[in-house]
Design a protein around this motif. Sequence first.
Motif, PDB file in Angstrom:
ATOM      1  N   ALA A  52      39.596  45.590  38.522  1.00  0.00           N
ATOM      2  CA  ALA A  52      40.158  44.865  39.876  1.00  0.00           C
ATOM      3  C   ALA A  52      41.606  45.156  39.830  1.00  0.00           C
ATOM      4  O   ALA A  52      42.344  44.174  40.592  1.00  0.00           O
ATOM      5  CB  ALA A  52      39.838  43.539  39.868  1.00  0.00           C
ATOM      6  N   TYR A  53      42.286  46.116  38.968  1.00  0.00           N
ATOM      7  CA  TYR A  53      43.666  46.137  38.933  1.00  0.00           C
ATOM      8  C   TYR A  53      44.359  46.175  40.374  1.00  0.00           C
ATOM      9  O   TYR A  53      43.978  46.912  41.286  1.00  0.00           O
ATOM     10  CB  TYR A  53      44.047  47.550  38.361  1.00  0.00           C
ATOM     11  CG  TYR A  53      45.566  47.717  37.814  1.00  0.00           C
ATOM     12  CD1 TYR A  53      46.032  46.868  36.867  1.00  0.00           C
ATOM     13  CD2 TYR A  53      46.436  48.256  38.834  1.00  0.00           C
ATOM     14  CE1 TYR A  53      47.616  47.024  36.435  1.00  0.00           C
ATOM     15  CE2 TYR A  53      47.797  48.683  38.517  1.00  0.00           C
ATOM     16  CZ  TYR A  53      48.253  47.810  37.284  1.00  0.00           C
ATOM     17  OH  TYR A  53      49.594  47.849  36.951  1.00  0.00           O
ATOM     18  N   PRO A  54      45.361  45.280  40.631  1.00  0.00           N
ATOM     19  CA  PRO A  54      46.133  44.711  39.826  1.00  0.00           C
ATOM     20  C   PRO A  54      46.183  43.354  39.320  1.00  0.00           C
ATOM     21  O   PRO A  54      46.584  42.618  38.361  1.00  0.00           O
ATOM     22  CB  PRO A  54      47.771  44.597  40.561  1.00  0.00           C
ATOM     23  CG  PRO A  54      47.228  44.483  41.680  1.00  0.00           C
ATOM     24  CD  PRO A  54      46.021  45.263  42.062  1.00  0.00           C
ATOM     25  N   TRP A  55      44.832  42.794  39.437  1.00  0.00           N
ATOM     26  CA  TRP A  55      44.371  41.629  39.172  1.00  0.00           C
ATOM     27  C   TRP A  55      43.449  41.777  37.845  1.00  0.00           C
ATOM     28  O   TRP A  55      42.802  42.707  37.649  1.00  0.00           O
ATOM     29  CB  TRP A  55      43.584  40.975  40.232  1.00  0.00           C
ATOM     30  CG  TRP A  55      43.935  40.973  41.501  1.00  0.00           C
ATOM     31  CD1 TRP A  55      43.299  41.611  42.600  1.00  0.00           C
ATOM     32  CD2 TRP A  55      45.107  40.696  41.990  1.00  0.00           C
ATOM     33  NE1 TRP A  55      44.209  41.623  43.734  1.00  0.00           N
ATOM     34  CE2 TRP A  55      45.305  40.830  43.319  1.00  0.00           C
ATOM     35  CE3 TRP A  55      46.290  39.848  41.512  1.00  0.00           C
ATOM     36  CZ2 TRP A  55      46.455  40.745  44.211  1.00  0.00           C
ATOM     37  CZ3 TRP A  55      47.392  39.630  42.449  1.00  0.00           C
ATOM     38  CH2 TRP A  55      47.347  39.850  43.461  1.00  0.00           C
ATOM     39  N   CYS A  56      43.812  40.890  36.985  1.00  0.00           N
ATOM     40  CA  CYS A  56      43.154  40.863  35.506  1.00  0.00           C
ATOM     41  C   CYS A  56      41.708  40.370  35.808  1.00  0.00           C
ATOM     42  O   CYS A  56      41.177  39.523  36.401  1.00  0.00           O
ATOM     43  CB  CYS A  56      43.933  39.745  34.592  1.00  0.00           C
ATOM     44  SG  CYS A  56      43.125  39.549  33.097  1.00  0.00           S
ATOM     45  N   ASP A  57      40.686  40.915  35.201  1.00  0.00           N
ATOM     46  CA  ASP A  57      39.263  40.771  35.044  1.00  0.00           C
ATOM     47  C   ASP A  57      38.748  40.546  33.653  1.00  0.00           C
ATOM     48  O   ASP A  57      37.622  40.597  33.416  1.00  0.00           O
ATOM     49  CB  ASP A  57      38.501  41.939  35.746  1.00  0.00           C
ATOM     50  CG  ASP A  57      38.553  43.170  34.964  1.00  0.00           C
ATOM     51  OD1 ASP A  57      39.105  43.382  33.790  1.00  0.00           O
ATOM     52  OD2 ASP A  57      37.738  44.249  35.529  1.00  0.00           O
ATOM     53  N   THR A  58      39.693  40.321  32.815  1.00  0.00           N
ATOM     54  CA  THR A  58      39.599  40.047  31.351  1.00  0.00           C
ATOM     55  C   THR A  58      39.022  41.277  30.577  1.00  0.00           C
ATOM     56  O   THR A  58      38.555  41.153  29.535  1.00  0.00           O
ATOM     57  CB  THR A  58      38.656  38.929  30.900  1.00  0.00           C
ATOM     58  OG1 THR A  58      37.060  39.088  31.562  1.00  0.00           O
ATOM     59  CG2 THR A  58      39.247  37.629  31.629  1.00  0.00           C
ATOM     60  N   SER A  59      39.103  42.529  30.921  1.00  0.00           N
ATOM     61  CA  SER A  59      38.795  43.693  30.361  1.00  0.00           C
ATOM     62  C   SER A  59      39.590  43.704  28.970  1.00  0.00           C
ATOM     63  O   SER A  59      39.109  44.230  28.038  1.00  0.00           O
ATOM     64  CB  SER A  59      39.175  44.862  31.231  1.00  0.00           C
ATOM     65  OG  SER A  59      38.139  45.008  32.202  1.00  0.00           O
ATOM     66  N   HIS A  60      40.747  43.187  28.760  1.00  0.00           N
ATOM     67  CA  HIS A  60      41.680  43.323  27.524  1.00  0.00           C
ATOM     68  C   HIS A  60      40.796  42.649  26.522  1.00  0.00           C
ATOM     69  O   HIS A  60      41.021  42.746  25.393  1.00  0.00           O
ATOM     70  CB  HIS A  60      43.150  42.535  27.915  1.00  0.00           C
ATOM     71  CG  HIS A  60      42.759  41.141  28.062  1.00  0.00           C
ATOM     72  ND1 HIS A  60      42.739  40.684  29.559  1.00  0.00           N
ATOM     73  CD2 HIS A  60      42.810  39.863  27.524  1.00  0.00           C
ATOM     74  CE1 HIS A  60      42.759  39.405  29.600  1.00  0.00           C
ATOM     75  NE2 HIS A  60      43.042  38.871  28.365  1.00  0.00           N
ATOM     76  N   ARG A  61      39.945  41.598  26.679  1.00  0.00           N
ATOM     77  CA  ARG A  61      39.332  40.905  25.908  1.00  0.00           C
ATOM     78  C   ARG A  61      38.039  41.817  25.117  1.00  0.00           C
ATOM     79  O   ARG A  61      37.732  41.549  23.890  1.00  0.00           O
ATOM     80  CB  ARG A  61      38.406  39.635  26.502  1.00  0.00           C
ATOM     81  CG  ARG A  61      39.416  38.658  26.836  1.00  0.00           C
ATOM     82  CD  ARG A  61      38.511  37.461  27.394  1.00  0.00           C
ATOM     83  NE  ARG A  61      39.542  36.459  27.892  1.00  0.00           N
ATOM     84  CZ  ARG A  61      39.081  35.683  28.773  1.00  0.00           C
ATOM     85  NH1 ARG A  61      37.862  35.386  29.100  1.00  0.00           N
ATOM     86  NH2 ARG A  61      40.044  34.658  29.307  1.00  0.00           N
TER      87      ARG A  61
END
Length: 73
Positions: A52-61
């Motif tokens: 959903a870039y530029p919004w965070c979708d917590t993929s970094h987790r």
Amino acid sequence: MPNDPDRPRRLAIEPNGPVLVEGPVEIVREDGTVATSDRFVVAVCTCRRSRAYPWCDTSHRRRTKPPGQGRKD
């Protein structure tokens, strides 16, 4: 959506996570298009993994942490 000149925009940098921005916000993307959100607080992706870039979708987790960096119960 111009910012209120009498009040600074507040950002919170989350370790290994997104930047939280008090909304509403407009983000100008590299191609010149504008992403807008009128939410009270917006999570802006800094890892570029978000679908959903530029919004965070917590993929970094989902990233695997190096040994010794996990939770200690």
